[in-house]
Design a protein around this motif. Structure first.
Motif, PDB file in Angstrom:
ATOM      1  N   GLY A 110      -7.123   0.838   5.573  1.00 45.95           N
ATOM      2  CA  GLY A 110      -7.503   1.530   4.333  1.00 45.95           C
ATOM      3  C   GLY A 110      -8.830   1.043   3.766  1.00 45.95           C
TER       4      GLY A 110
ATOM      5  N   CYS B   5     -10.817  -0.511   0.174  1.00 45.02           N
ATOM      6  CA  CYS B   5     -10.641  -1.176  -1.120  1.00 45.02           C
ATOM      7  C   CYS B   5     -11.033  -0.224  -2.247  1.00 45.02           C
ATOM      8  CB  CYS B   5     -11.487  -2.442  -1.170  1.00 45.02           C
ATOM      9  SG  CYS B   5     -11.594  -3.188  -2.795  1.00 45.02           S
ATOM     10  N   GLU B   6     -10.162  -0.130  -3.257  1.00 40.09           N
ATOM     11  CA  GLU B   6     -10.429   0.809  -4.366  1.00 40.09           C
ATOM     12  C   GLU B   6     -11.627   0.384  -5.210  1.00 40.09           C
ATOM     13  OE1 GLU B   6      -6.881   1.079  -6.698  1.00 40.09           O
ATOM     14  OE2 GLU B   6      -5.873   2.361  -5.223  1.00 40.09           O
TER      15      GLU B   6
ATOM     16  N   ASN C 204      -4.914  -3.807   1.934  1.00 38.65           N
ATOM     17  CA  ASN C 204      -4.262  -3.550   0.655  1.00 38.65           C
ATOM     18  C   ASN C 204      -5.170  -2.690  -0.218  1.00 38.65           C
ATOM     19  OD1 ASN C 204      -2.031  -5.288   1.294  1.00 38.65           O
ATOM     20  ND2 ASN C 204      -3.523  -6.942   1.123  1.00 38.65           N
ATOM     21  N   LYS C 205      -4.636  -2.287  -1.396  1.00 36.31           N
ATOM     22  CA  LYS C 205      -5.422  -1.431  -2.292  1.00 36.31           C
ATOM     23  C   LYS C 205      -6.727  -2.108  -2.696  1.00 36.31           C
ATOM     24  CE  LYS C 205      -2.155   1.399  -4.831  1.00 36.31           C
ATOM     25  NZ  LYS C 205      -1.542   1.553  -6.141  1.00 36.31           N
ATOM     26  N   ILE C 206      -6.610  -3.421  -2.924  1.00 38.49           N
ATOM     27  CA  ILE C 206      -7.791  -4.194  -3.327  1.00 38.49           C
ATOM     28  C   ILE C 206      -8.072  -5.259  -2.268  1.00 38.49           C
ATOM     29  CG2 ILE C 206      -8.740  -5.652  -5.168  1.00 38.49           C
ATOM     30  CD1 ILE C 206      -7.385  -3.935  -7.048  1.00 38.49           C
TER      31      ILE C 206
END
Ligand code: AMP
Ligand code: ZN
Length: 293
Positions: free
Chosen positions: A268, A270-271, A279-281
């Motif tokens: 993924g 990073c937001e 992970n999201k961050i």
């Protein structure tokens, strides 16, 4: 060639032997080609200096990329040495620093974490931030790959550590061209010194009289890895070829398992920063958040 035969080569034959082995690794794994724009990640140590010099000598389009992490005299000395190597060999040098990118040099970052209650090992923080910057900058500068100086000893230690942690997912991502899938988010990292031992690199660097610091970083206390280094060095003395056998085992294992690992989902983003992350961050943005809290 056995170690005894290699040790008895004249300096000039030894240099030819090492350069040939690097060429063979590049060809066998199709690491890069003459049209690629290569960034060699240089630390000022023997490994990255040797790989930078050899690739330039072989006629590749190389630039050096260094990160001044900021651990006092050690960093200053490394930077001075890198500048000299680049000047002597007509190589463009790109310099980044933790201070410019994260507001503080590593030693102050570690102090700040401590004050905020985070007892982080400096090697862990340094590794995360370095990987992040190398990838971000290499993408921005449109480099086709990032070359590191990892050698056979580093790789054999890493493999054994993965076995001892039962981390097959990490083991499968190692190798001269780590990772198991291409992604636009990552600039491919490659290790042309994968089949060259640390002793061989030291000899090459000393023959060339490269201005490099042979000691380790004063901040590094990676005690766990040191144990593996000691065990493998002792084993190698008694049973020559152990390190070579370990990395060849790893390569064969990867080949046999490659279809299983192709099915993995793409990583993924990073937001916060847009860099690749599981992970999201990402780990870098998490560290920055903790610093700013
Ligand atoms: P290490 O993890 O310190 O053994 O370094 C492994 C490889 O990462 C080196 O051979 C270099 O290619 C690269 N590297 C380490 N430190 C730096 C740095 N400060 N700047 C750029 N590249 C680095
Ligand atoms: Zn991020």
């Amino acid at each position: 060639m056995s170690k005894v035969v290699i040790d008895n080569l004249s300096n000039s034959k030894f240099k030819d032997y090492i350069e040939k082995k690097v060429r063979k690794t590049i060809r066998k794994y199709n690491l890069f080609n003459r049209k690629d724009k290569l960034a060699v990640a240089v630390s000022g140590g023997k490994d990255s200096t040797v790989v930078l010099y050899i690739l330039k000598k072989l006629g590749y389009d190389v630039e050096a990329l260094t990160i001044d992490v900021g651990v006092g005299e050690y960093s200053d000395l490394n930077l001075e040495n890198i500048k000299k190597v680049c000047k002597d060999n007509d190589i463009k040098l790109n310099i980044l620093s933790f201070e410019d990118e994260f507001g503080k040099p590593l030693k102050d970052l570690i102090q700040t974490f401590k004050k905020k209650g985070y007892e982080y090992q400096s090697c862990m923080v340094c590794g995360i931030l370095k990987r992040h910057l190398l990838n971000r900058y290499a993408k921005k500068m449109k480099f086709d790959c990032v070359i590191t100086g990892h050698n056979m000893d580093d790789e054999a230690q890493a493999f054994m550590m993965n076995v001892f942690r039962n981390d097959v997912n990490l083991a499968i991502r190692q190798g001269p061209m780590p990772g198991n899938q291409k992604s636009k988010k990552f600039v491919q990292r490659v290790k042309p010194l994968f089949f060259i031992t640390e002793q061989e690199i030291i000899r090459y660097s000393k023959i060339m009289k490269f201005p490099v610091y042979y000691g380790s970083c004063p901040f590094s206390i990676d005690a766990y890895r040191r144990e593996f280094r000691k065990i493998l060095d002792e084993f190698e003395k008694k049973h020559p070829s152990v390190k070579n056998n370990i990395i060849r085992f790893q390569e064969q294992m990867k080949e046999k398992l490659k279809d299983d690992f192709k099915k993995e989902a793409d990583i993924g983003t990073c937001e916060i920063c847009g860099e690749p992350s599981q992970n999201k961050i990402c780990k870098t943005c998490k560290l920055i958040e903790q610093l700013e809290k």
